[in-house]
Design a protein around this motif. Structure first.
Motif, mmCIF file in Angstrom:
data_model
loop_
_atom_site.group_PDB
_atom_site.id
_atom_site.type_symbol
_atom_site.label_atom_id
_atom_site.label_comp_id
_atom_site.label_asym_id
_atom_site.label_seq_id
_atom_site.Cartn_x
_atom_site.Cartn_y
_atom_site.Cartn_z
ATOM 1 N N ARG A 1 0.826 -1.206 0.000
ATOM 2 C CA ARG A 1 0.000 0.000 0.000
ATOM 3 C C ARG A 1 0.858 1.253 0.000
ATOM 4 N NH1 ARG A 1 -4.785 0.237 4.241
ATOM 5 N NH2 ARG A 1 -5.393 -1.501 2.904
ATOM 6 N N GLY A 2 2.020 1.188 0.640
ATOM 7 C CA GLY A 2 2.897 2.352 0.659
ATOM 8 C C GLY A 2 3.502 2.629 -0.698
ATOM 9 N N LYS A 3 3.689 1.583 -1.508
ATOM 10 C CA LYS A 3 4.272 1.770 -2.822
ATOM 11 C C LYS A 3 3.270 2.303 -3.835
ATOM 12 C CE LYS A 3 7.672 -1.915 -2.147
ATOM 13 N NZ LYS A 3 8.170 -3.214 -2.658
ATOM 14 N N GLU A 4 2.004 2.112 -3.578
ATOM 15 C CA GLU A 4 0.988 2.551 -4.533
ATOM 16 C C GLU A 4 0.892 4.074 -4.555
ATOM 17 O OE1 GLU A 4 -2.568 0.681 -3.380
ATOM 18 O OE2 GLU A 4 -1.974 -1.324 -4.031
ATOM 19 N N ALA A 5 0.387 4.575 -5.674
ATOM 20 C CA ALA A 5 0.218 6.028 -5.810
ATOM 21 C C ALA A 5 -0.875 6.520 -4.876
ATOM 22 C CB ALA A 5 -0.127 6.360 -7.256
ATOM 23 N N LYS A 6 -0.740 7.738 -4.458
ATOM 24 C CA LYS A 6 -1.729 8.340 -3.582
ATOM 25 C C LYS A 6 -3.028 8.575 -4.348
ATOM 26 C CE LYS A 6 0.927 8.785 0.053
ATOM 27 N NZ LYS A 6 0.645 8.103 1.337
ATOM 28 N N SER A 7 -4.147 8.510 -3.619
ATOM 29 C CA SER A 7 -5.462 8.699 -4.243
ATOM 30 C C SER A 7 -6.009 10.094 -4.010
ATOM 31 C CB SER A 7 -6.450 7.667 -3.690
ATOM 32 O OG SER A 7 -6.590 7.812 -2.281
ATOM 33 N N THR A 8 -5.163 11.007 -3.614
ATOM 34 C CA THR A 8 -5.620 12.375 -3.359
ATOM 35 C C THR A 8 -5.622 13.192 -4.646
ATOM 36 O OG1 THR A 8 -3.372 13.074 -2.835
ATOM 37 C CG2 THR A 8 -4.747 12.326 -1.009
ATOM 38 N N PHE A 9 -6.452 14.231 -4.656
ATOM 39 C CA PHE A 9 -6.459 15.197 -5.755
ATOM 40 C C PHE A 9 -6.932 16.538 -5.203
ATOM 41 C CE2 PHE A 9 -10.479 12.935 -5.770
ATOM 42 C CZ PHE A 9 -11.425 13.938 -5.858
ATOM 43 N N ASP A 10 -6.705 17.578 -5.968
ATOM 44 C CA ASP A 10 -7.022 18.931 -5.506
ATOM 45 C C ASP A 10 -8.530 19.089 -5.302
ATOM 46 O OD1 ASP A 10 -4.363 19.727 -5.587
ATOM 47 O OD2 ASP A 10 -4.486 20.291 -7.701
ATOM 48 N N GLU B 1 -10.696 23.442 -18.664
ATOM 49 C CA GLU B 1 -9.868 22.974 -19.772
ATOM 50 C C GLU B 1 -9.263 21.606 -19.497
ATOM 51 O OE1 GLU B 1 -6.937 25.915 -20.479
ATOM 52 O OE2 GLU B 1 -8.374 27.476 -21.114
ATOM 53 N N GLN B 2 -8.956 21.326 -18.255
ATOM 54 C CA GLN B 2 -8.315 20.059 -17.925
ATOM 55 C C GLN B 2 -9.323 18.927 -17.763
ATOM 56 O OE1 GLN B 2 -5.222 20.592 -15.150
ATOM 57 N NE2 GLN B 2 -4.912 18.418 -14.725
ATOM 58 N N LEU B 3 -10.535 19.222 -17.332
ATOM 59 C CA LEU B 3 -11.526 18.171 -17.074
ATOM 60 C C LEU B 3 -12.417 17.874 -18.265
ATOM 61 C CD1 LEU B 3 -12.726 19.034 -13.457
ATOM 62 C CD2 LEU B 3 -11.069 17.318 -14.162
ATOM 63 N N LEU B 4 -12.610 18.825 -19.149
ATOM 64 C CA LEU B 4 -13.545 18.640 -20.261
ATOM 65 C C LEU B 4 -12.841 17.882 -21.388
ATOM 66 C CD1 LEU B 4 -16.475 19.385 -20.749
ATOM 67 C CD2 LEU B 4 -15.703 21.423 -21.966
ATOM 68 N N THR B 5 -12.838 16.565 -21.261
ATOM 69 C CA THR B 5 -12.194 15.707 -22.245
ATOM 70 C C THR B 5 -13.165 15.386 -23.378
ATOM 71 O OG1 THR B 5 -12.876 13.731 -21.031
ATOM 72 C CG2 THR B 5 -10.733 14.705 -20.480
ATOM 73 N N PRO B 6 -12.649 14.936 -24.541
ATOM 74 C CA PRO B 6 -13.547 14.562 -25.652
ATOM 75 C C PRO B 6 -14.496 13.425 -25.285
ATOM 76 C CG PRO B 6 -11.311 14.873 -26.441
ATOM 77 C CD PRO B 6 -11.244 14.936 -24.953
ATOM 78 N N VAL C 1 -7.234 11.545 -10.038
ATOM 79 C CA VAL C 1 -6.017 11.158 -9.335
ATOM 80 C C VAL C 1 -4.822 11.138 -10.288
ATOM 81 C CG1 VAL C 1 -4.913 9.281 -8.068
ATOM 82 C CG2 VAL C 1 -7.284 9.875 -7.587
ATOM 83 N N ALA C 2 -5.038 10.684 -11.523
ATOM 84 C CA ALA C 2 -3.935 10.543 -12.472
ATOM 85 C C ALA C 2 -3.504 11.861 -13.092
ATOM 86 C CB ALA C 2 -4.336 9.558 -13.579
ATOM 87 N N GLN C 3 -4.395 12.827 -13.168
ATOM 88 C CA GLN C 3 -4.044 14.081 -13.836
ATOM 89 C C GLN C 3 -3.060 14.887 -12.999
ATOM 90 O OE1 GLN C 3 -7.626 16.326 -14.286
ATOM 91 N NE2 GLN C 3 -7.679 17.002 -12.168
ATOM 92 N N PRO C 4 -2.265 15.739 -13.626
ATOM 93 C CA PRO C 4 -1.315 16.561 -12.864
ATOM 94 C C PRO C 4 -2.037 17.595 -12.000
ATOM 95 C CG PRO C 4 -1.344 17.205 -15.181
ATOM 96 C CD PRO C 4 -2.161 15.958 -15.080
ATOM 97 N N LYS C 5 -1.329 18.045 -11.004
ATOM 98 C CA LYS C 5 -1.894 19.043 -10.107
ATOM 99 C C LYS C 5 -2.075 20.377 -10.834
ATOM 100 C CE LYS C 5 -1.727 16.288 -6.550
ATOM 101 N NZ LYS C 5 -2.941 15.788 -5.859
ATOM 102 N N PHE C 6 -3.053 21.137 -10.376
ATOM 103 C CA PHE C 6 -3.266 22.464 -10.946
ATOM 104 C C PHE C 6 -2.156 23.422 -10.498
ATOM 105 C CE2 PHE C 6 -7.578 20.664 -10.727
ATOM 106 C CZ PHE C 6 -7.923 20.756 -12.074
ATOM 107 N N ARG C 7 -1.993 24.472 -11.242
ATOM 108 C CA ARG C 7 -0.982 25.454 -10.900
ATOM 109 C C ARG C 7 -1.276 26.093 -9.536
ATOM 110 N NH1 ARG C 7 -0.682 29.838 -13.500
ATOM 111 N NH2 ARG C 7 -2.732 29.805 -14.509
ATOM 112 N N ALA C 8 -0.214 26.525 -8.887
ATOM 113 C CA ALA C 8 -0.361 27.097 -7.543
ATOM 114 C C ALA C 8 -1.235 28.335 -7.553
ATOM 115 C CB ALA C 8 1.021 27.416 -6.967
ATOM 116 N N GLU C 9 -1.168 29.119 -8.619
ATOM 117 C CA GLU C 9 -1.988 30.315 -8.705
ATOM 118 C C GLU C 9 -3.477 29.973 -8.780
ATOM 119 O OE1 GLU C 9 -2.483 34.278 -11.584
ATOM 120 O OE2 GLU C 9 -0.920 32.777 -11.982
#
Length: 433
Positions: free
Chosen positions: A219-228, A276-281, A350-358
């Protein structure tokens, strides 16, 4: 001449019995009834035939069909007819609702079994269930409400599905809801809808899933399930105003049309970069395929109702909401893509990159402002409570001191208190002037 004299002076009496002329109620007893002949047993061997039995005379008291007619039971017949009709409508409406729910379960059950390890309320895993196990997928909570449940997926704690159908078993209730919805916009017209809520783990697997020996390292090796955390939604324009008034989380967003989406839906977002990041085709195609049945798809980390305390504002967890109306022909092919996107949306977040700090700074500023406002209101309430407690203690002390004085001292005490209050009011007026 002798007979005349005897008649005048009662010398002779008539031999005939006079007829009773008194009370007419005893006229039946003026003459004894004739004896009724009875059957006399005939000894065996005699040639005489037995006398025939006297037939019983039919009385009108026992002939009900002569005393009553069917016209006398018209009201009872109408009541029974109405009860039978209502009973049949209840049975037919309940069966129609069950068939509608089973049609949804048969269409979406295979998808849920592919995406989750456990579906429904049975003890069997989803892999051991068949496509026809609609009763295991759904649970009947009432004649118009059915529920489903799914769990056992990475990044997702569980999914709750709620089917709320029209009360076909109670036409009067349905009619009243339609009339009320016509006069009040806040009350929705009765329709068959599906509400699904997905709860992501958001890095809290240890609080939800029991620990299994030997899996801590894995479980420690798995990717975190958190998102912004943010609020973003695709909403039908018919429900946009109503949802903004009903839900606090959508009230902090900005509404803007998007050229990628159909013109009958709009985007409610806190920042354009999130859209822009969530509205996929794939999501756009799923919304287009759903058509008018689609109502909203919401990603939120804020409570639905406006928080009243700091704890309520900070304790809200992330959720994903989906709602659409059930098709009248039970054809769920157009709605399958949007439901599949709904179940997989947590993986994408979870898989998408984090949003910009701004971007996150602007998003968090709204939450910080709300938290600061709630904290300020809480401090004001606490200060008011402390003031009330001081006033209460002061009043109790005054009453105690006043009770210990005699009448003259009490009068002097009250006059002194009144003069002190007048000086205080005069001082206030002087400062204002």
């Amino acid at each position: 001449m002798a007979n005349v004299l005897n008649g005048l002076f009662g010398g002779a009496k008539s031999s005939e019995t006079p007829l009773p002329s008194g009370d007419s109620d005893f006229a039946d007893f003026a003459e004894a009834p004739d004896p009724v002949p009875t059957d006399t047993p005939t000894p065996m061997g005699s040639g005489a035939a037995p006398a025939a039995a006297t037939p019983a005379l039919a009385s009108k008291w026992y002939e009900v069909h002569k005393r009553h007619t069917m016209d006398e039971f018209k009201v009872e017949g109408m009541i029974i007819g109405v009860c039978v009709v209502l009973f049949l409508v209840h049975l037919v409406g309940a069966r129609l609702n069950r068939n509608r729910a089973k049609a949804w379960a048969k269409a979406n059950g295979p998808l849920l079994r592919r995406e989750f390890a456990s579906v429904g309320f049975s003890d069997r895993p989803a892999a051991d269930s068949t496509a026809d196990d609609a009763d295991e997928v759904l649970k009947e909570k009432s004649l118009f409400q059915f529920a489903s449940y799914a769990t056992g997926r990475q990044n997702v704690a569980f999914v709750d599905v709620d089917l709320r159908l029209v009360k076909r078993f109670n036409p009067m209730a349905t009619l009243s809801e339609m009339v009320l919805s016509f006069f009040w916009e806040t009350m929705a017209a009765p329709q068959d809808v599906m509400d699904a809520v997905l709860y992501p783990f958001d890095g809290k697997e240890s609080l939800t899933v029991p620990a299994v020996p030997g899996t801590h390292e894995l479980r420690g090796k798995e990717a975190k399930s958190t998102f912004d955390g943010f609020v973003w939604a695709i909403v039908s324009k018919e429900r946009m105003r109503e949802l903004r008034d009903e839900r606090y989380d959508l009230s902090i967003t900005f509404t803007k049309d998007n050229s990628k989406l159909p013109n009958w839906v709009s985007v409610m977002s806190e920042n354009a970069e999130i859209t822009e990041q969530l509205l996929t085709p794939e999501l756009v195609k799923a919304v287009e395929a759903a058509g008018d049945a689609f109502e909203y798809l919401i990603i939120s980390d804020q409570p639905m109702e406006k928080p009243r305390t700091v704890e309520e504002a900070t304790a809200a967890r992330k959720r994903i909401f989906l709602r659409y109306t059930l098709p009248s022909n039970n054809d769920y092919t157009p709605l399958m893509p949007i439901f599949e996107e709904f179940t997989r949306l947590a993986d994408r977040l979870v898989a998408q990159p984090k949003f910009r700090a701004e971007v996150m700074r602007k998003v968090n500023k709204v939450r910080d402002d709300m938290t600061a406002q709630l904290r300020k209101e809480a401090e004001a309430r606490e200060a008011e409570e402390r003031t009330q407690e001081r006033e209460k203690a002061k009043k109790a002390k005054r009453d105690q001191e006043l009770a210990a004085l005699d009448a003259k001292q009490q009068k002097k005490y009250l006059e002194k208190e009144r003069e002190k209050e007048q000086r205080r009011m005069a001082k206030k007026q002087t400062i204002r002037g």
